[in-house]
Design a protein around this motif. Structure first.
Motif, PDB file in Angstrom:
ATOM      1  N   HIS A  41     108.754  -9.983 -54.446  1.00  0.00           N
ATOM      2  CA  HIS A  41     108.737 -11.541 -53.676  1.00  0.00           C
ATOM      3  C   HIS A  41     110.089 -11.633 -53.145  1.00  0.00           C
ATOM      4  O   HIS A  41     111.083 -11.334 -54.407  1.00  0.00           O
ATOM      5  CB  HIS A  41     108.120 -12.460 -54.429  1.00  0.00           C
ATOM      6  N   GLY A  42     110.438 -12.516 -52.469  1.00  0.00           N
ATOM      7  CA  GLY A  42     111.797 -13.075 -52.163  1.00  0.00           C
ATOM      8  C   GLY A  42     112.739 -11.956 -51.418  1.00  0.00           C
ATOM      9  O   GLY A  42     112.609 -11.540 -50.268  1.00  0.00           O
ATOM     10  N   ASP A  43     113.855 -11.666 -52.270  1.00  0.00           N
ATOM     11  CA  ASP A  43     115.082 -10.668 -51.546  1.00  0.00           C
ATOM     12  C   ASP A  43     115.332  -9.616 -52.543  1.00  0.00           C
ATOM     13  O   ASP A  43     116.236  -9.579 -53.088  1.00  0.00           O
ATOM     14  CB  ASP A  43     116.104 -11.658 -51.238  1.00  0.00           C
ATOM     15  N   PRO A  44     114.099  -8.668 -52.662  1.00  0.00           N
ATOM     16  CA  PRO A  44     114.399  -7.643 -53.684  1.00  0.00           C
ATOM     17  C   PRO A  44     115.530  -6.640 -53.392  1.00  0.00           C
ATOM     18  O   PRO A  44     115.803  -6.416 -52.021  1.00  0.00           O
ATOM     19  CB  PRO A  44     113.178  -7.043 -53.553  1.00  0.00           C
ATOM     20  N   VAL A 215      97.282 -15.932 -48.573  1.00  0.00           N
ATOM     21  CA  VAL A 215      96.532 -17.293 -48.784  1.00  0.00           C
ATOM     22  C   VAL A 215      97.631 -18.033 -49.928  1.00  0.00           C
ATOM     23  O   VAL A 215      97.822 -19.373 -49.543  1.00  0.00           O
ATOM     24  CB  VAL A 215      95.170 -17.309 -49.536  1.00  0.00           C
ATOM     25  N   THR A 216      97.969 -17.485 -51.162  1.00  0.00           N
ATOM     26  CA  THR A 216      98.806 -18.371 -51.951  1.00  0.00           C
ATOM     27  C   THR A 216     100.219 -18.850 -51.547  1.00  0.00           C
ATOM     28  O   THR A 216     100.629 -19.943 -51.865  1.00  0.00           O
ATOM     29  CB  THR A 216      98.724 -17.698 -53.446  1.00  0.00           C
ATOM     30  N   SER A 217     100.873 -18.137 -50.463  1.00  0.00           N
ATOM     31  CA  SER A 217     102.062 -18.266 -49.938  1.00  0.00           C
ATOM     32  C   SER A 217     101.723 -19.700 -48.868  1.00  0.00           C
ATOM     33  O   SER A 217     103.057 -20.380 -48.957  1.00  0.00           O
ATOM     34  CB  SER A 217     102.600 -17.183 -49.194  1.00  0.00           C
ATOM     35  N   MET A 218     100.785 -19.692 -48.621  1.00  0.00           N
ATOM     36  CA  MET A 218     100.506 -21.182 -47.614  1.00  0.00           C
ATOM     37  C   MET A 218     100.665 -22.238 -48.542  1.00  0.00           C
ATOM     38  O   MET A 218     101.078 -23.447 -47.852  1.00  0.00           O
ATOM     39  CB  MET A 218      99.251 -21.005 -47.082  1.00  0.00           C
ATOM     40  N   ASP A 219     100.587 -22.208 -49.910  1.00  0.00           N
ATOM     41  CA  ASP A 219     100.641 -23.594 -50.717  1.00  0.00           C
ATOM     42  C   ASP A 219     102.235 -23.972 -50.471  1.00  0.00           C
ATOM     43  O   ASP A 219     102.402 -25.077 -50.837  1.00  0.00           O
ATOM     44  CB  ASP A 219     100.268 -23.047 -52.134  1.00  0.00           C
ATOM     45  N   GLN A 220     102.877 -22.671 -50.672  1.00  0.00           N
ATOM     46  CA  GLN A 220     104.494 -23.113 -50.585  1.00  0.00           C
ATOM     47  C   GLN A 220     105.084 -23.375 -49.105  1.00  0.00           C
ATOM     48  O   GLN A 220     105.939 -24.017 -49.122  1.00  0.00           O
ATOM     49  CB  GLN A 220     105.275 -21.769 -50.954  1.00  0.00           C
ATOM     50  N   ALA A 221     104.376 -23.413 -48.252  1.00  0.00           N
ATOM     51  CA  ALA A 221     104.833 -23.683 -46.711  1.00  0.00           C
ATOM     52  C   ALA A 221     103.361 -24.188 -46.063  1.00  0.00           C
ATOM     53  O   ALA A 221     103.045 -23.134 -45.074  1.00  0.00           O
ATOM     54  CB  ALA A 221     105.578 -22.618 -46.317  1.00  0.00           C
ATOM     55  N   TRP A 222     103.101 -25.462 -45.865  1.00  0.00           N
ATOM     56  CA  TRP A 222     102.136 -25.770 -45.403  1.00  0.00           C
ATOM     57  C   TRP A 222     102.465 -26.164 -43.844  1.00  0.00           C
ATOM     58  O   TRP A 222     102.522 -27.593 -43.526  1.00  0.00           O
ATOM     59  CB  TRP A 222     101.204 -26.921 -46.187  1.00  0.00           C
ATOM     60  N   THR A 223     102.849 -25.235 -42.980  1.00  0.00           N
ATOM     61  CA  THR A 223     103.138 -25.712 -41.862  1.00  0.00           C
ATOM     62  C   THR A 223     102.637 -24.918 -40.697  1.00  0.00           C
ATOM     63  O   THR A 223     102.036 -23.816 -40.786  1.00  0.00           O
ATOM     64  CB  THR A 223     104.699 -25.440 -41.593  1.00  0.00           C
ATOM     65  N   ALA A 224     102.804 -25.193 -39.409  1.00  0.00           N
ATOM     66  CA  ALA A 224     102.128 -24.452 -38.027  1.00  0.00           C
ATOM     67  C   ALA A 224     102.825 -22.962 -38.342  1.00  0.00           C
ATOM     68  O   ALA A 224     102.347 -22.224 -38.001  1.00  0.00           O
ATOM     69  CB  ALA A 224     102.352 -25.106 -37.000  1.00  0.00           C
ATOM     70  N   GLN A 225     104.168 -22.961 -38.540  1.00  0.00           N
ATOM     71  CA  GLN A 225     104.945 -21.796 -38.435  1.00  0.00           C
ATOM     72  C   GLN A 225     104.344 -20.888 -39.746  1.00  0.00           C
ATOM     73  O   GLN A 225     104.028 -19.676 -39.429  1.00  0.00           O
ATOM     74  CB  GLN A 225     106.399 -21.914 -38.784  1.00  0.00           C
ATOM     75  N   GLY A 289     106.011  -8.457 -48.855  1.00  0.00           N
ATOM     76  CA  GLY A 289     106.924  -8.853 -47.712  1.00  0.00           C
ATOM     77  C   GLY A 289     106.268 -10.022 -46.946  1.00  0.00           C
ATOM     78  O   GLY A 289     106.902 -10.873 -46.368  1.00  0.00           O
ATOM     79  N   LEU A 290     104.970  -9.622 -46.731  1.00  0.00           N
ATOM     80  CA  LEU A 290     104.238 -10.865 -46.040  1.00  0.00           C
ATOM     81  C   LEU A 290     103.950 -12.157 -46.497  1.00  0.00           C
ATOM     82  O   LEU A 290     104.341 -13.119 -46.180  1.00  0.00           O
ATOM     83  CB  LEU A 290     102.804 -10.408 -45.795  1.00  0.00           C
ATOM     84  N   ALA A 291     103.901 -12.094 -47.981  1.00  0.00           N
ATOM     85  CA  ALA A 291     104.021 -13.445 -48.629  1.00  0.00           C
ATOM     86  C   ALA A 291     105.474 -14.180 -48.568  1.00  0.00           C
ATOM     87  O   ALA A 291     105.460 -15.320 -48.331  1.00  0.00           O
ATOM     88  CB  ALA A 291     103.881 -13.287 -50.021  1.00  0.00           C
ATOM     89  N   THR A 292     106.442 -13.417 -48.441  1.00  0.00           N
ATOM     90  CA  THR A 292     107.994 -13.871 -48.518  1.00  0.00           C
ATOM     91  C   THR A 292     107.955 -14.367 -46.769  1.00  0.00           C
ATOM     92  O   THR A 292     108.706 -15.512 -46.541  1.00  0.00           O
ATOM     93  CB  THR A 292     109.023 -12.839 -48.580  1.00  0.00           C
ATOM     94  N   ALA A 293     107.362 -13.659 -46.050  1.00  0.00           N
ATOM     95  CA  ALA A 293     107.505 -14.131 -44.720  1.00  0.00           C
ATOM     96  C   ALA A 293     106.839 -15.567 -44.257  1.00  0.00           C
ATOM     97  O   ALA A 293     107.458 -16.243 -43.577  1.00  0.00           O
ATOM     98  CB  ALA A 293     107.102 -13.077 -43.701  1.00  0.00           C
TER      99      ALA A 293
END
Length: 388
Positions: A41-44, A215-225, A289-293
């Protein structure tokens, strides 16, 4: 029925399916997949990728070994159940050690893997008492399982970085032993249908980790983007699932099922063992990569490491499938039609990603996956018309 009698008895032609024990055993790999994907995750950086591929191979190879053991020795007795449950415990310890396996938790990772080698010894040793020609020479489980397990256990006391050098040597020695055997000493015939199903279930596990990451990454960024990127990522994964199980898995089962003698074992080893390591590793890279995106969907562009996890994972996935197709006897010019775009497009996206928004990176990769699926469906429809 005991493992001894199952290995020696004639194989029924009825299609086998994964047993409840095998499905329960796979749950530990859900945790393993989550731990490994999280490390990217992040910038490996390059070191993170090297650690990921290094730490993924031992549990993957143990899963292959235990799956082949279950395939050859149809046994649901208490002894086998206890051995497999102990293997789960060992693998769970390895998974827990993943975040620091290259530093402070390396000893736990090594001891966990050593424990699984002893499980293999327990599963294979009864086959040393089989009647010919299904008897396994005792030196094989002693060297492949017992000696290997003792050396992995000893590596826990070796300080880093020599510990990791020893791991690499042990894995290389195991591969040499396996390749030199060329299927000799395998008791009975591989049930290819069961093996293809089990490998497919592992692919489902890593695809499931990818969906969970969205799904879990949406918790970190609850936005339309973030939602846009998550939906595009889901479509990407759905396209990969569709093409894998409708075409890749079905084609492999057809070829493996028609193979005879040692060729069946060698194809199963190469396709189900070696090459699917890269298939599943590629999906796990994409999961990270998808989770970070999703998490960084509001940024102007993705971090370089996340870009290569995502695009490199897809390119690796297609490249592995290309080699699988060639190994199964497909002509190179037919494989190149879909393999080259599958590799070139993700790499091109990676090179241009500094000027692309995260949603656009995922959109381009999703478009490639959909085009790949549509091409496969078109070819399959054409073949059906020709054979009708």
């Amino acid at each position: 029925m005991s493992a001894l009698h199952a290995a020696a008895a004639p194989r029924e032609r009825e299609r086998r399916h994964a047993a409840w024990l095998e499905l329960f055993f796979d749950l530990v790999f859900v945790a393993f997949a989550a731990q490994l994907a999280h490390e990217l995750h992040g910038d490996p950086g390059l070191r993170d990728f090297a650690v990921f591929f290094g730490l993924f191979f031992p549990p993957w190879w143990m899963w292959v070994n235990l799956t082949v053991s279950a395939n050859l020795f149809e046994d649901d007795g208490a002894r086998r159940r206890l051995l497999m449950l102990f293997a789960m415990l060992c693998l769970a310890a390895m998974a827990a050690a993943v975040p620091e396996a290259d530093t402070s938790r390396g000893a736990v990772y090594a001891l966990g893997y050593a424990g699984t080698r002893l499980v293999l010894l327990g599963l294979w040793w009864p086959a040393t008492r089989n009647p010919p020609p299904d008897r396994v020479p005792p030196w094989r489980p002693i060297s492949y399982c017992l000696l290997s397990g003792l050396l992995w256990a000893a590596s826990a006391a070796v300080p880093g970085p020599w510990r990791y050098t020893l791991w690499a040597v042990l894995i290389a020695a195991e591969m040499i032993l396996l390749l030199s055997a060329r299927g000799r000493g395998v008791p009975g015939r591989i049930d290819t249908g069961h093996l293809v199903e089990r490998v497919g279930l592992f692919v489902i596990i890593v695809l499931g980790e990818s969906v969970l990451g969205l799904v879990t990454s949406m918790d970190q960024a609850w936005t339309a983007q973030a939602a846009t990127v998550a939906v595009l990522g889901f479509v990407l994964l759905a396209a990969l699932w569709w093409s894998y199980f409708d075409f890749g898995s079905a084609s492999a089962e057809l070829v493996l099922g028609s193979a005879k003698g040692p060729r069946a074992y060698l194809l199963a080893r190469d396709v189900g063992g070696f090459l699917h390591y890269f298939v599943t590793a590629g999906i796990l890279c994409m999961a990270a990569g998808l989770a970070t995106a999703v998490e960084e969907s509001s940024h102007a562009h993705l971090p370089v490491g996340a870009v290569w996890a995502l695009t490199g994972g897809l390119a690796l996935y297609h490249a592995a499938h290309a080699v699988i197709a060639l190994r199964l006897g497909r002509r190179a010019r037919h494989v190149a039609v879909w393999a080259l775009p599958g590799i070139v497009v993700p790499v091109a996206v990676a090179l241009a990603a500094h000027a692309l928004a995260p949603w656009l990176v995922v959109l381009l990769l999703t478009a490639e996956a959909i085009a790949h699926l549509l091409y496969a469906r078109t070819v399959a429809a054409r073949l059906r018309k020709q054979t009708a």
